[in-house]
Design a protein around this motif. Sequence first.
Motif, mmCIF file in Angstrom:
data_model
loop_
_atom_site.group_PDB
_atom_site.id
_atom_site.type_symbol
_atom_site.label_atom_id
_atom_site.label_comp_id
_atom_site.label_asym_id
_atom_site.label_seq_id
_atom_site.Cartn_x
_atom_site.Cartn_y
_atom_site.Cartn_z
ATOM 1 N N GLY A 1 0.519 -4.872 3.001
ATOM 2 C CA GLY A 1 -0.874 -5.144 3.373
ATOM 3 C C GLY A 1 -1.471 -6.262 2.528
ATOM 4 N N ASP B 1 2.582 -5.595 10.101
ATOM 5 C CA ASP B 1 2.622 -4.890 8.807
ATOM 6 C C ASP B 1 2.668 -3.389 9.101
ATOM 7 N N ARG C 1 -4.212 2.605 -6.178
ATOM 8 C CA ARG C 1 -4.762 1.772 -5.102
ATOM 9 C C ARG C 1 -6.173 2.209 -4.700
ATOM 10 N N ARG D 1 -6.982 6.447 -0.523
ATOM 11 C CA ARG D 1 -6.461 6.993 0.723
ATOM 12 C C ARG D 1 -5.976 8.427 0.526
HETATM 13 MG MG MG Z 1 -0.485 -1.127 3.980
#
Ligand code: MG
Length: 223
Positions: free
Chosen positions: A16, A86, A129, A162
Motif C-alpha cells: 500500500g 495492490d 501501523r 486496523r
Molecule cells: Mg495494504
Amino acid sequence: MAVYVVLLGPPGAGKGTQAEILSEKLGLAHVSSGDLFRENIKNQTELGKLAKGFMDRGDLVPDDVTIAMVRERLSRPDCAKGALLDGYPRTPAQAAALSQMLNNLGGKVDVVPYIRVDEEELVRRLSGRWTCRAEGHIYHEVFNPPKQTGVCDVDGSELYQREDDKRETVQRRIHVYLDQTAPLIDYYRKEGSLVEVDGAQNIEAVTQDLLAAMPAVAGGAKA
Ligand code: MG
Ligand code: AP5
C-alpha cells in the motif's frame, strides 16, 4: 496501451505504501482490494457486511465476490491508462480471472514486483501501523510517523489501527498468505513477469529499487 502492474508480497510488506507513491509517479490508478473492502464496510453495503467477517478473522474473502469487485473497479474511467494492483490477485483463481479481465480490456499483466520481507519485520510493521480514516493513507509510529500524532498529514483526518492488525490475526494473515497467495510467486515467475525487490530497506530505497526493476513501465516516471 494500458499498463498493469501487480504488487505481490506478504501482509505488511509495504504494498500500500509503495502503491501510493508509485501510482502518483507513474500516473496509474491505485487499485487495492483491501481498501475497496474497507470502503464497503464503512458504507455498510451488502458486500461490506459479507467481507467483514472474513477480514476480521484474517481469512480471504471468497473469490467470486472479490473478482466481481475488482472487475468493476478496473472498468472505471480512471483505469483507462492502466492500474497498479495492490492485494489482488491472492489465489490462482483470482490470477486466472485477472488475465481474462485484462485480455478483455486489451491488456495483460505487464510486470509483477514481488516485495520480499521476513516474518519478524512484518509483525513489527503491522503492529505499529496507523491508517487514515478518510482515504487510507499509511503511517508507522516509528518508521514513517505523521507530523502530528493521530492526524493524517495529507487530509487531516483521524488515524486508526486496523482491526486485523492484532497479533493473532496478523499470524493468521501470514499463514493464509503462505498457503494461498505465495504460490503466485512461481506462477508469475514462470510467466516471465516476476521481478524481486528487497523490501527490508527504508521506504525510499524500496521505491527506487521498484522503479529500477521495471524500466519499461517506469520509463516516464516523475522524479
Ligand atoms: Mg495494504
Ligand atoms: P489488505 O488490506 O490487502 O492487507 P494485506 O495484504 O494483509 O496487506 P497490508 O495492507 O496489511 O500490508 P501492505 O503490504 O499494504 O503494507 P503497508 O504499506 O500498509 O487485505 C486485508 C484483508 O482484506 C485480507 O486479510 C482479506 O480478508 C481481504 N482481502 C483483500 N484483498 C483480497 C483478495 N484479493 N482476496 C480475498 N480477500 C482479500 O505497510 C505496513 C506498515 O509498514 C505501515 O505502517 C508502513 O508505514 C510500514 N512500512 C511500509 N514500508 C516500510 C519500509 N520500507 N520500512 C519500514 N516500514 C515500512
